[in-house]
Scaffold this motif. Sequence first.
Motif, PDB file in Angstrom:
ATOM      1  N   UNK A  82      51.706 -73.360  -6.355  1.00  0.00           N
ATOM      2  CA  UNK A  82      51.218 -72.134  -6.972  1.00  0.00           C
ATOM      3  C   UNK A  82      50.653 -72.391  -8.365  1.00  0.00           C
ATOM      4  N   UNK A  83      51.291 -73.287  -9.099  1.00  0.00           N
ATOM      5  CA  UNK A  83      50.837 -73.565 -10.456  1.00  0.00           C
ATOM      6  C   UNK A  83      49.441 -74.174 -10.449  1.00  0.00           C
ATOM      7  N   UNK A  84      49.149 -75.005  -9.435  1.00  0.00           N
ATOM      8  CA  UNK A  84      47.827 -75.620  -9.362  1.00  0.00           C
ATOM      9  C   UNK A  84      46.763 -74.568  -9.058  1.00  0.00           C
ATOM     10  N   UNK A  85      47.092 -73.592  -8.211  1.00  0.00           N
ATOM     11  CA  UNK A  85      46.164 -72.507  -7.906  1.00  0.00           C
ATOM     12  C   UNK A  85      45.934 -71.658  -9.155  1.00  0.00           C
ATOM     13  N   UNK A  86      47.011 -71.399  -9.873  1.00  0.00           N
ATOM     14  CA  UNK A  86      46.917 -70.609 -11.103  1.00  0.00           C
ATOM     15  C   UNK A  86      46.007 -71.302 -12.109  1.00  0.00           C
ATOM     16  N   UNK A  87      46.218 -72.594 -12.315  1.00  0.00           N
ATOM     17  CA  UNK A  87      45.414 -73.332 -13.281  1.00  0.00           C
ATOM     18  C   UNK A  87      43.958 -73.405 -12.845  1.00  0.00           C
ATOM     19  N   UNK A  88      43.751 -73.576 -11.522  1.00  0.00           N
ATOM     20  CA  UNK A  88      42.377 -73.635 -11.010  1.00  0.00           C
ATOM     21  C   UNK A  88      41.670 -72.309 -11.242  1.00  0.00           C
ATOM     22  N   UNK A  89      42.330 -71.208 -10.958  1.00  0.00           N
ATOM     23  CA  UNK A  89      41.726 -69.892 -11.147  1.00  0.00           C
ATOM     24  C   UNK A  89      41.437 -69.607 -12.617  1.00  0.00           C
ATOM     25  N   UNK A  90      42.375 -69.962 -13.475  1.00  0.00           N
ATOM     26  CA  UNK A  90      42.164 -69.756 -14.908  1.00  0.00           C
ATOM     27  C   UNK A  90      40.981 -70.573 -15.402  1.00  0.00           C
ATOM     28  N   UNK A  91      40.847 -71.802 -14.904  1.00  0.00           N
ATOM     29  CA  UNK A  91      39.735 -72.655 -15.300  1.00  0.00           C
ATOM     30  C   UNK A  91      38.408 -72.077 -14.815  1.00  0.00           C
ATOM     31  N   UNK A  92      38.392 -71.570 -13.586  1.00  0.00           N
ATOM     32  CA  UNK A  92      37.177 -70.945 -13.048  1.00  0.00           C
ATOM     33  C   UNK A  92      36.769 -69.739 -13.886  1.00  0.00           C
ATOM     34  N   UNK A  93      37.734 -68.919 -14.239  1.00  0.00           N
ATOM     35  CA  UNK A  93      37.460 -67.723 -15.033  1.00  0.00           C
ATOM     36  C   UNK A  93      36.999 -68.111 -16.437  1.00  0.00           C
ATOM     37  N   UNK A  94      37.659 -69.081 -17.042  1.00  0.00           N
ATOM     38  CA  UNK A  94      37.310 -69.499 -18.396  1.00  0.00           C
ATOM     39  C   UNK A  94      35.897 -70.083 -18.445  1.00  0.00           C
ATOM     40  N   UNK A  95      35.553 -70.884 -17.431  1.00  0.00           N
ATOM     41  CA  UNK A  95      34.212 -71.456 -17.387  1.00  0.00           C
ATOM     42  C   UNK A  95      33.160 -70.367 -17.199  1.00  0.00           C
ATOM     43  N   UNK A  96      33.451 -69.449 -16.298  1.00  0.00           N
ATOM     44  CA  UNK A  96      32.518 -68.346 -16.053  1.00  0.00           C
ATOM     45  C   UNK A  96      32.369 -67.474 -17.300  1.00  0.00           C
ATOM     46  N   UNK A  97      33.478 -67.242 -17.989  1.00  0.00           N
ATOM     47  CA  UNK A  97      33.438 -66.424 -19.202  1.00  0.00           C
ATOM     48  C   UNK A  97      32.609 -67.108 -20.291  1.00  0.00           C
ATOM     49  N   UNK A  98      32.759 -68.407 -20.415  1.00  0.00           N
ATOM     50  CA  UNK A  98      31.967 -69.153 -21.411  1.00  0.00           C
ATOM     51  C   UNK A  98      30.478 -68.960 -21.157  1.00  0.00           C
ATOM     52  N   UNK A  99      30.090 -69.038 -19.897  1.00  0.00           N
ATOM     53  CA  UNK A  99      28.684 -68.891 -19.534  1.00  0.00           C
ATOM     54  C   UNK A  99      28.195 -67.465 -19.753  1.00  0.00           C
ATOM     55  N   UNK A 100      29.008 -66.486 -19.374  1.00  0.00           N
ATOM     56  CA  UNK A 100      28.615 -65.089 -19.535  1.00  0.00           C
ATOM     57  C   UNK A 100      28.549 -64.689 -21.012  1.00  0.00           C
ATOM     58  N   UNK A 101      29.558 -65.068 -21.789  1.00  0.00           N
ATOM     59  CA  UNK A 101      29.551 -64.740 -23.217  1.00  0.00           C
ATOM     60  C   UNK A 101      28.392 -65.440 -23.925  1.00  0.00           C
ATOM     61  N   UNK A 102      28.090 -66.666 -23.517  1.00  0.00           N
ATOM     62  CA  UNK A 102      26.984 -67.411 -24.133  1.00  0.00           C
ATOM     63  C   UNK A 102      25.650 -66.737 -23.849  1.00  0.00           C
ATOM     64  N   UNK A 103      25.502 -66.197 -22.653  1.00  0.00           N
ATOM     65  CA  UNK A 103      24.235 -65.574 -22.253  1.00  0.00           C
ATOM     66  C   UNK A 103      24.067 -64.158 -22.800  1.00  0.00           C
ATOM     67  N   UNK A 104      25.172 -63.388 -22.843  1.00  0.00           N
ATOM     68  CA  UNK A 104      25.060 -61.959 -23.133  1.00  0.00           C
ATOM     69  C   UNK A 104      25.733 -61.509 -24.424  1.00  0.00           C
ATOM     70  N   UNK A 105      26.622 -62.344 -24.966  1.00  0.00           N
ATOM     71  CA  UNK A 105      27.388 -61.908 -26.120  1.00  0.00           C
ATOM     72  C   UNK A 105      28.617 -61.123 -25.691  1.00  0.00           C
ATOM     73  N   UNK A 106      29.518 -60.901 -26.618  1.00  0.00           N
ATOM     74  CA  UNK A 106      30.787 -60.249 -26.289  1.00  0.00           C
ATOM     75  C   UNK A 106      30.586 -58.805 -25.831  1.00  0.00           C
ATOM     76  N   UNK A 107      29.834 -58.022 -26.584  1.00  0.00           N
ATOM     77  CA  UNK A 107      29.716 -56.594 -26.308  1.00  0.00           C
ATOM     78  C   UNK A 107      29.067 -56.314 -24.958  1.00  0.00           C
ATOM     79  N   UNK A 108      28.025 -57.058 -24.623  1.00  0.00           N
ATOM     80  CA  UNK A 108      27.268 -56.784 -23.399  1.00  0.00           C
ATOM     81  C   UNK A 108      27.898 -57.392 -22.148  1.00  0.00           C
ATOM     82  N   UNK A 109      28.836 -58.285 -22.343  1.00  0.00           N
ATOM     83  CA  UNK A 109      29.442 -58.977 -21.200  1.00  0.00           C
ATOM     84  C   UNK A 109      30.456 -58.075 -20.506  1.00  0.00           C
ATOM     85  N   UNK A 110      30.422 -58.054 -19.175  1.00  0.00           N
ATOM     86  CA  UNK A 110      31.343 -57.261 -18.381  1.00  0.00           C
ATOM     87  C   UNK A 110      32.317 -58.180 -17.632  1.00  0.00           C
TER      88      UNK A 110
END
Length: 210
Positions: free
Chosen positions: A1-29
Motif C-alpha cells: 500500500x505504501x508503494x501505491x501511495x508514494x506512486x500516486x503522490x508522485x504522479x499528482x506532484x508531477x502533474x501539479x508542477x506542470x499545471x502550476x508552471x503553465x497556468x499559475x496558482x490562481x488559474x490552476x484547477x
Amino acid sequence: MSSIRERNKELILRAASEEFAEKGFAACKTSDIADRAGLPKPNVYYYFKSKENLYREVLDSIVEPLLQASAPFNQPGEPADVLRAYIRTKIRISREHACASKVFASEIMHGAPHLPAERAAQLNAQASHNVARIRGWIEKGLMATVDPHHLMFSIWAATQTYADFDWQISTVTGKPELDDADYEAAAETITRMVIKGCEVKEANPVDEPL
C-alpha cells in the motif's frame, strides 16, 4: 500500500508542477491536476488536503535541491572546484526540475506569498553563507575583486534560464528540447565565464584546447 501511495503522490506532484508552471496558482484547477495525473480528483485532496498545500509541496520539491546544490560551499575546497560543482548542479536542477523551477520563479516574482517562512530563511541563510565564502576567497587573493552578491545573482540567472525560459531557448536553437550535449555545453560555458572572468586561481588548471 505504501508503494501505491508514494506512486500516486508522485504522479499528482508531477502533474501539479506542470499545471502550476503553465497556468499559475490562481488559474490552476485541482480537476486539471487530477486529469493530468490520471487519477480521480478526490485523490488530490486525500493526499494533499488542498490546492494550497499541493502548491507548497511543489515549491518544496525545488527548494530542497536548491539547498543541496550549495553543498560544495559547505565544506573545504578550492574556489574553482566549488564553483564548478555548484554550476553543474544548478544546470542539472534546471533540467530535471524544469516545471518546479518555473513555479518557484513565479512565486519569487510575486513576492513569495506561499513560500513558507522557514524555507525562505533557509534559502537566505545559505545564500549569505555562499556570499561570505566568495568574499573570503577574494580577501585571500584567490580570485578577482568582484561583488559576491552579483556574482551569485549572475550564476542563478545563467543556470535557471534553462528551465524558466525554455520556450525562448527552443525558439533560438530551433530544437524542441535540449539534449545531453547542450546541457554539457551550457555548464562548460557558464563555468568558463565565471572561472576566467573572475580570475579564479586553480590548483590544477584544466589545459586549454589547442
